[in-house]
Design a protein around this motif. Sequence first.
Motif, mmCIF file in Angstrom:
data_model
loop_
_atom_site.group_PDB
_atom_site.id
_atom_site.type_symbol
_atom_site.label_atom_id
_atom_site.label_comp_id
_atom_site.label_asym_id
_atom_site.label_seq_id
_atom_site.Cartn_x
_atom_site.Cartn_y
_atom_site.Cartn_z
ATOM 1 N N PHE A 103 52.379 30.266 54.707
ATOM 2 C CA PHE A 103 52.092 30.907 53.435
ATOM 3 C C PHE A 103 51.319 29.987 52.494
ATOM 4 O O PHE A 103 51.020 28.845 52.836
ATOM 5 N N LEU A 104 51.035 30.546 51.325
ATOM 6 C CA LEU A 104 50.135 29.881 50.411
ATOM 7 C C LEU A 104 50.469 28.426 50.073
ATOM 8 O O LEU A 104 49.565 27.596 50.026
ATOM 9 N N GLY A 155 38.255 36.402 29.429
ATOM 10 C CA GLY A 155 39.419 37.058 28.836
ATOM 11 C C GLY A 155 40.656 36.969 29.700
ATOM 12 O O GLY A 155 41.748 37.313 29.276
ATOM 13 N N VAL A 208 43.256 34.672 31.907
ATOM 14 C CA VAL A 208 43.671 33.276 32.097
ATOM 15 C C VAL A 208 44.466 33.088 33.381
ATOM 16 O O VAL A 208 44.996 32.024 33.645
ATOM 17 N N HIS A 209 44.546 34.139 34.201
ATOM 18 C CA HIS A 209 45.330 34.043 35.436
ATOM 19 C C HIS A 209 44.455 33.496 36.553
ATOM 20 O O HIS A 209 43.574 34.195 37.036
ATOM 21 N N ILE A 217 45.460 31.908 39.561
ATOM 22 C CA ILE A 217 46.018 31.624 40.880
ATOM 23 C C ILE A 217 45.132 32.223 41.991
ATOM 24 O O ILE A 217 44.864 31.572 42.993
ATOM 25 N N ILE A 272 43.199 30.146 45.028
ATOM 26 C CA ILE A 272 43.350 30.412 46.460
ATOM 27 C C ILE A 272 41.964 30.551 47.089
ATOM 28 O O ILE A 272 41.669 29.965 48.130
ATOM 29 N N ARG A 304 39.043 29.375 34.384
ATOM 30 C CA ARG A 304 39.462 30.706 33.960
ATOM 31 C C ARG A 304 38.817 31.072 32.628
ATOM 32 O O ARG A 304 38.302 30.196 31.934
ATOM 33 N N THR A 333 43.110 44.829 34.570
ATOM 34 C CA THR A 333 42.071 45.846 34.487
ATOM 35 C C THR A 333 41.230 45.679 33.228
ATOM 36 O O THR A 333 40.065 46.028 33.217
ATOM 37 N N THR A 334 41.858 45.135 32.195
ATOM 38 C CA THR A 334 41.121 45.026 30.942
ATOM 39 C C THR A 334 40.014 43.998 31.025
ATOM 40 O O THR A 334 39.059 44.037 30.264
ATOM 41 N N GLY A 345 44.225 41.369 41.592
ATOM 42 C CA GLY A 345 45.013 42.259 40.744
ATOM 43 C C GLY A 345 44.615 43.708 40.778
ATOM 44 O O GLY A 345 44.765 44.384 41.786
ATOM 45 N N ALA A 346 44.094 44.190 39.684
ATOM 46 C CA ALA A 346 43.810 45.615 39.561
ATOM 47 C C ALA A 346 42.394 45.984 39.998
ATOM 48 O O ALA A 346 42.002 47.138 39.936
ATOM 49 N N VAL A 347 41.619 45.008 40.453
ATOM 50 C CA VAL A 347 40.237 45.286 40.878
ATOM 51 C C VAL A 347 40.268 46.123 42.162
ATOM 52 O O VAL A 347 41.064 45.862 43.052
ATOM 53 N N ASN A 348 39.416 47.138 42.239
ATOM 54 C CA ASN A 348 39.351 47.895 43.485
ATOM 55 C C ASN A 348 37.902 48.084 43.948
ATOM 56 O O ASN A 348 36.949 47.780 43.226
#
Lengths: 258, 337
Positions: free
Chosen positions: A94-95, A133, A135-136, A138, A142, A159, A185-186, A212-215
Amino acid sequence: MLDFKKEDISDVLVRYNVAMEKTMTPDEAAEQLYPKDELLKAVAVAIYEGEEDDVIEALDALLDAGKDPLKLIDEALLPGMGVVSALYDQGIIFLPNVMMSADAMLEGIDYCKTKTAEIPEAKGTVVCHVAEGDVHDIGKNIVAALLRADGFDVVDLGRDVPTDEVIEAVAEHKPVMITGTALMTTTMYAFKEVNDKLVEKGYTIPFACGGGAVNQEFVESFSLGVYGEEAAEAPKFANHILKNGADIGKLRDEFHIH
Amino acid sequence: MTLKENLLKALNGEAVEKTPCVSVTQTGTVELMDAVNAPWPESQSDAKMMADLAIAAHEIAGLEAVRVPYCLTVLAEAMGCEINMGTKNRQPSVIAHPYEKPEMLDAATKPDLKSAGRIPAVIEAIKDIRARIGPDVPIIGGMEGPITLASDLVSVKSYMKWSIKNPDALAKANAFANEAAIEYANLMVEAGADVICIADPVSSPDLMSPQDFHDKLMGTITEFADKVNAPVVLHVCGNVTAILDYMADCHCKGLSVEEKVEDVKGAVEKTKGRAVMVGNVSSPFVLLSGDEAKVTEAVNHALDAGVAVLAPGCGIAPMTPTANIKAMVAARDKYFQ
């Protein structure tokens, strides 16, 4: 000589039913993938275990045996990291292991560079950033670790990166690819701004986005976008570009879900 | 039956007439902020605004609980992490960590939580909410889980590194974080929270291995659930299929999962008798960007699979239209007609 190729790995795993039955421990699975040459194996083991000091020690043994420092990057360090990447791809490790191993490998690369006046030939540069906008970081960490592990030079912009900073980095470093990650998403709409600025300046460089929310649907809505579901796809994209050119359509054909 | 009884029964695995529809994760949206004049980031710190926005998700959007607050940083901040407070549509986040080296943990001391950071505001908000909504609507106190708090305190990178190289430091970080997490959770319960939901994204297989979850993390979560004086819901992001079996043994009443867990029915069966499933209407792909039809489809899918509590799979995205949250409740109503 190395008797180890990345293509062999899936065969080994299937043969030992590692992925399916998990009858082997990660250590045992790694053992199957190490190079047979004792000196090279020592480097691979040290990288797998994330032991920076042992990596240097193992490299010293190879240097003492008369090996060329720069060749050791390709022949010892990257294949050693290849073991780790393969086990991660298969869900066997794992990571945390990947992060540790990448650090150990990078230490080894720096060490090899100090042993020669020659400048190593990099595979190519990739510019990595987290959307403005957001700051995440991680996900970006990776992606950057896996790209480095595959032999790419990474320009890590960090970031919450403003659009103009991405464009400037592209102008300066001439990367083969840009990556953008966003957890929220924002913030992912910043990718479109980066895309539009790149297009405006005449760049046609693939812009790999994910997190995350990107698709996929969103990433396809801008012309340079290539969607990555997993961080592990980033080096695959970059290698595909080296082999087949920076053709966005081809990348989407190959990697998007249809 | 009151909404509170309905939720508590459902979390306890008892049969209910109508599956409760709540959010165990964050509920602040821009539309609701505008409706009650309680924008972020102000309502992340101001007790009155915090209560106003929380109640809006119940009174305006129709969710059957009041959930507070709106971030995973209140306790982290109280414990010494540096926080970026975010904007109207961005949640606060941790940007610097006080204990990145193992030896720093030796001198670590827990502050008086009752008066630290935004904790007094959260406590005041919960009391205010209870006073305004009465005894029959459940209040869900949300917070970062002990594993995520530990990783905030030492940085995710150190946390991962220690999981391999320094298990003693990892255990120390977990214990330090858990002591504070338990105390904070019980402060919320004393103030009036009926359920505690811990979001613990760092324990996801996306970051930590299932083996490490079993060997090094689940003891901490189990201790938390044992020592908190209310039912606990454990929310873990990502595809947690590989650790569901272990999550079910953490003594938490509910397990909240997102849409990345594809086989919810299998999850319900696997965890039966140990915990109930909560979820898993997709926050980004259904509630944020979908329409009524898509919401209905996702609600039916979750209810068919047997979730005990219908809920968004993760925090509600700030730009989510209220209409879609209402549609979730309406689709649940229709399902039980």
